[in-house]
Design a protein around this motif. Sequence first.
Motif, mmCIF file in Angstrom:
data_model
loop_
_atom_site.group_PDB
_atom_site.id
_atom_site.type_symbol
_atom_site.label_atom_id
_atom_site.label_comp_id
_atom_site.label_asym_id
_atom_site.label_seq_id
_atom_site.Cartn_x
_atom_site.Cartn_y
_atom_site.Cartn_z
ATOM 1 N N ILE A 1 0.204 -0.928 5.828
ATOM 2 C CA ILE A 1 0.968 -1.647 6.850
ATOM 3 C C ILE A 1 -0.013 -2.073 7.936
ATOM 4 N N TYR B 1 9.578 -0.832 4.554
ATOM 5 C CA TYR B 1 9.803 -2.018 5.373
ATOM 6 C C TYR B 1 8.971 -1.932 6.649
ATOM 7 N N PHE C 1 8.855 -7.383 6.399
ATOM 8 C CA PHE C 1 8.213 -7.287 5.090
ATOM 9 C C PHE C 1 8.808 -6.108 4.334
ATOM 10 N N GLU C 2 8.960 -6.315 3.026
ATOM 11 C CA GLU C 2 9.496 -5.295 2.134
ATOM 12 C C GLU C 2 8.421 -4.968 1.106
ATOM 13 N N GLY C 3 8.275 -3.677 0.823
ATOM 14 C CA GLY C 3 7.325 -3.253 -0.193
ATOM 15 C C GLY C 3 7.925 -2.145 -1.043
ATOM 16 N N TYR D 1 1.523 -1.663 -2.504
ATOM 17 C CA TYR D 1 2.937 -1.612 -2.147
ATOM 18 C C TYR D 1 3.667 -2.928 -2.374
ATOM 19 N N TRP E 1 3.780 -5.822 -0.957
ATOM 20 C CA TRP E 1 4.422 -6.348 0.244
ATOM 21 C C TRP E 1 4.747 -7.832 0.123
ATOM 22 N N GLU F 1 7.173 -10.946 2.459
ATOM 23 C CA GLU F 1 8.042 -11.259 3.572
ATOM 24 C C GLU F 1 9.432 -11.567 3.040
#
Length: 154
Positions: free
Chosen positions: A102, A121, A133-135, A146, A148, A150
């Motif tokens: 992150i 997130y 962002f979601e991972g 992860y 990642w 958007e």
Amino acid sequence: MKQTTMKFLAVLCITAFLVSCGGKSDKAKDDKTPLDTAKTAINEPPAAPMGELKLICKDLGVDSMDIPHFNVMLLRDGKETKIKTINACAAIPKEEYKTYDIPAEAIAACGGWYAGAGDYYYIIMLNGKSSVFEGWQDETQSEKGYHWKEISVK
């Protein structure tokens, strides 16, 4: 008219004139004085304050198979918006951002690991706007990281 009445009216008129002119002359002087912007507040609309940005984990409890569920919520400008329901969720402290890939500039992060997989997130400011962002990560994945990306949150 009597002379005393005339004197009284003259004094009254002069007094009224001096009182009214005294107040106006100060104001007129102030109106003509140029603005010293170092000492004077300029009446411009204030910049819009950036509202509070948070990620919130709402515990929904466990289902009939004892699997936990959490709603990941985005708090933006006092309004909560659901992002997704996941199986584990807790705030990720800034000192752990590097562990999850992150960015250090992220405003908030959350997520969790359950039964061999994790969902994560974070929020960051990009081009003056907040972006989420979601991972994810899975214990069986062959690649590292992860994943990642958007996501859009309305």
